[in-house]
Motif scaffolding. Structure first.
Motif, mmCIF file in Angstrom:
data_model
loop_
_atom_site.group_PDB
_atom_site.id
_atom_site.type_symbol
_atom_site.label_atom_id
_atom_site.label_comp_id
_atom_site.label_asym_id
_atom_site.label_seq_id
_atom_site.Cartn_x
_atom_site.Cartn_y
_atom_site.Cartn_z
ATOM 1 N N LEU A 190 84.145 -5.565 29.687
ATOM 2 C CA LEU A 190 82.897 -5.581 30.463
ATOM 3 C C LEU A 190 83.191 -5.764 31.950
ATOM 4 O O LEU A 190 82.645 -5.066 32.789
ATOM 5 N N TYR A 191 84.096 -6.713 32.252
ATOM 6 C CA TYR A 191 84.424 -6.932 33.662
ATOM 7 C C TYR A 191 85.031 -5.680 34.281
ATOM 8 O O TYR A 191 84.705 -5.303 35.398
ATOM 9 N N GLN A 192 85.913 -5.016 33.522
ATOM 10 C CA GLN A 192 86.518 -3.781 34.049
ATOM 11 C C GLN A 192 85.443 -2.749 34.347
ATOM 12 O O GLN A 192 85.462 -2.087 35.380
ATOM 13 N N ARG A 193 84.470 -2.603 33.429
ATOM 14 C CA ARG A 193 83.442 -1.567 33.605
ATOM 15 C C ARG A 193 82.413 -1.943 34.676
ATOM 16 O O ARG A 193 81.771 -1.084 35.252
ATOM 17 N N MET A 194 82.257 -3.253 34.934
ATOM 18 C CA MET A 194 81.366 -3.661 36.025
ATOM 19 C C MET A 194 81.963 -3.192 37.337
ATOM 20 O O MET A 194 81.278 -2.705 38.214
ATOM 21 N N GLU A 195 83.284 -3.355 37.437
ATOM 22 C CA GLU A 195 83.945 -2.977 38.688
ATOM 23 C C GLU A 195 84.089 -1.474 38.801
ATOM 24 O O GLU A 195 83.883 -0.892 39.845
ATOM 25 N N GLU A 196 84.474 -0.856 37.691
ATOM 26 C CA GLU A 196 84.710 0.592 37.706
ATOM 27 C C GLU A 196 84.016 1.251 36.527
ATOM 28 O O GLU A 196 84.646 1.474 35.484
ATOM 29 N N PRO A 197 82.728 1.570 36.680
ATOM 30 C CA PRO A 197 82.020 2.187 35.549
ATOM 31 C C PRO A 197 82.616 3.552 35.205
ATOM 32 O O PRO A 197 83.033 4.285 36.095
ATOM 33 N N ASP A 199 82.325 6.883 31.992
ATOM 34 C CA ASP A 199 81.305 7.526 31.177
ATOM 35 C C ASP A 199 81.441 7.035 29.735
ATOM 36 O O ASP A 199 81.984 7.737 28.883
ATOM 37 N N ASP A 200 80.998 5.804 29.490
ATOM 38 C CA ASP A 200 81.063 5.294 28.117
ATOM 39 C C ASP A 200 79.911 4.311 27.884
ATOM 40 O O ASP A 200 79.206 3.927 28.821
ATOM 41 N N LEU A 201 79.730 3.934 26.623
ATOM 42 C CA LEU A 201 78.585 3.099 26.266
ATOM 43 C C LEU A 201 78.684 1.683 26.840
ATOM 44 O O LEU A 201 77.673 1.079 27.206
ATOM 45 N N VAL A 202 79.892 1.163 26.968
ATOM 46 C CA VAL A 202 80.029 -0.182 27.557
ATOM 47 C C VAL A 202 79.550 -0.157 29.012
ATOM 48 O O VAL A 202 78.834 -1.066 29.458
ATOM 49 N N SER A 203 79.879 0.904 29.735
ATOM 50 C CA SER A 203 79.396 1.010 31.127
ATOM 51 C C SER A 203 77.878 1.062 31.156
ATOM 52 O O SER A 203 77.237 0.448 32.020
ATOM 53 N N SER A 204 77.258 1.785 30.202
ATOM 54 C CA SER A 204 75.780 1.835 30.168
ATOM 55 C C SER A 204 75.206 0.450 29.907
ATOM 56 O O SER A 204 74.181 0.074 30.464
ATOM 57 N N LEU A 205 75.877 -0.317 29.048
ATOM 58 C CA LEU A 205 75.358 -1.656 28.715
ATOM 59 C C LEU A 205 75.491 -2.627 29.888
ATOM 60 O O LEU A 205 74.599 -3.417 30.143
ATOM 61 N N VAL A 206 76.604 -2.569 30.601
ATOM 62 C CA VAL A 206 76.775 -3.567 31.666
ATOM 63 C C VAL A 206 76.076 -3.174 32.957
ATOM 64 O O VAL A 206 75.737 -4.048 33.757
ATOM 65 N N ASN A 207 75.841 -1.891 33.154
ATOM 66 C CA ASN A 207 75.230 -1.501 34.421
ATOM 67 C C ASN A 207 73.782 -1.057 34.285
ATOM 68 O O ASN A 207 73.088 -0.902 35.284
#
Ligand code: HEM
Length: 390
Positions: A190-197, A199-207
């Motif tokens: 989650l922390y990785q995707r917050m910083e660098e979204p 194209d995946d479902l985790v990025s959609s959830l955190v952002n």
């Protein structure tokens, strides 16, 4: 048939689902006591519904029957209540569903089919090399986990770890939330995707936002785990489907001879396996079902395999028939909480059965089937098979 075999109280005993015949109990209840009040010592009192029509009506009345305190029969309320897609009511449920829906609709799944096919060929290739393997672990488990990992954006190199942790959690019959390594892994992701979204479902959830607010970290992690946990149903349908075909070789042959039967065969596997054993709801207001008065706050349990064998809806319901039509099964629920992964689960089944028909010459059962001890999901925990290439 003994009296114990048809006692409704037996339904809450995981042993019945592993070693007994819950269908005998459900058949009796549909005929004699379709709205049954349970008062068992170890669980809060609840109602059991076993008829297709009643189960459908409850699913379709999400305002009258809440999901927010849990959708599985437990001794208390679910700690994830109100936080995940499965465990929320409108309007929050609709908003959370909106965050995830894009990843599961028909077009998205069509876009994933290449990945599903490659993953299927990879697990089958490995199984063929082994010769003898456990279809539950080596084929269905690996396949369904790698597909959901791909959607969540988990790198391929980590799939093996995720597979091990989820198996450990399932084998211990614990909630996935209780596996510390899994929680830690998702937090990090989650922390990785917050910083660098990406194209995946985790990025959609955190952002993504619900009502203008980001999800909390806990909500995002619970939803990831909910998705991984929900794929257990898909895995069990693949294993149960294989078992059904091994037990009904004439139906496998029909499918081999006429591939146009595939979509109907997938629906019949869903009905036959009904791998989600129950859904629970809590009444938000009084209801009357077949003369029984259900009060606000009462727990209501919907037994899906029972609805899917209801003789009022299905002709010859105990026959596995790949050309069954119509087939109004409710294996994936119905209404607002209808399974978000239904299209994906169907695609996995279609691809796996097609690849087995195309690439594998013989499939034989090579040992005894062991069924899961659970009242939540059902199906083979282990299905030893011998696969021979064409
Ligand atoms: C054959 C396989 C499957 C079966 C039988 C099945 C069954 C169900 C059922 C009965 C429900 C309703 C639960 C309730 O509200 O009480 C449900 C919901 C759900 N399923 Fe599945 N499922 C399957 C595959 C999958 C897969 C592969 C995924 C993965 C992404 C998935 C994700 C979900 C989610 C997230 C929900 C909650 C939806 C909501 O509340 O809006 N399922 N599923």
């Amino acid at each position: 048939m003994t009296t114990t075999a048809v006692s409704p109280a037996g339904l809450t005993d995981p042993g019945l689902h592993a070693h007994g015949d819950p269908h005998a109990v459900w058949r009796w209840m549909r005929a004699h006591d379709p709205v049954h009040r349970h008062q068992e010592a170890e669980l809060p009192a609840f109602w059991s519904l076993t008829r297709h029509e009643d189960i459908r009506s409850v699913y379709r009345d999400a305002a009258g029957f809440s999901s927010a305190r849990g959708v599985l029969l437990r001794s208390g309320d679910d700690p994830g209540g109100g936080m995940t897609l499965a465990l929320s009511d409108a309007p929050r449920h609709r908003q959370l569903r909106g965050l995830m829906a894009d990843w599961f609709h028909t077009r998205a799944v069509r876009g994933l089919e290449g990945y599903v096919r490659a993953a299927t060929r990879s697990v089958l290739g490995r199984a063929l090399e082994l010769g003898e393997c456990d279809f539950a672990h080596d084929v269905a488990g690996r396949l369904s986990l790698s597909v959901i990992c791909h959607i969540l954006g988990i790198p391929e190199r980590d799939h093996e770890d995720l597979y091990r942790w989820t198996n450990e959690a399932f084998e211990a019959h614990r909630s996935l939330v209780s596996h510390p390594l899994l929680v830690e892994y998702f937090m990090e992701l989650l922390y990785q995707r917050m910083e660098e979204p990406t194209d995946d479902l985790v990025s959609s959830l955190v952002n993504g936002t619900v009502d203008g607010e980001l999800l909390t970290e806990e909500e995002a992690v619970f939803n990831c785990e909910n998705l991984i946990g929900a794929t257990e149903n898909g895995r069990l349908a693949l294993i149960g489907g294989m078992q059904a075909f091994l037990e009904h070789p004439d139906q496998w042959q029909r499918l081999a001879d006429d591939r146009s039967l595939m979509p109907g065969a997938v629906e019949e596997v869903l009905r036959w396996t009904s791998s989600a054993t129950h859904s629970m709801r809590v009444a938000t207001r009084p209801h009357e079902i077949r003369g029984a008065r259900i009060e606000a706050g009462d727990r209501v349990v919907l037994w899906l395999p029972s609805g899917n064998r209801d003789e009022e809806v299905f002709t010859d319901p105990y026959r596995f028939d790949v050309s069954r039509s119509p087939n109004r099964h409710i294996a994936l629920a119905t209404g607002e909480h209808v399974c978000i992964g239904g299209t994906l689960a169907r695609a996995e089944m279609r691809v796996l059965f097609t690849e087995l028909l195309d690439g594998v010459g013989r499939i034989e059962q090579s040992g005894p089937v062991r069924r899961l001890r659970s009242i939540e999901v059902n199906g083979p925990e282990s299905l030893p098979v011998r696969l021979t290439a064409k």
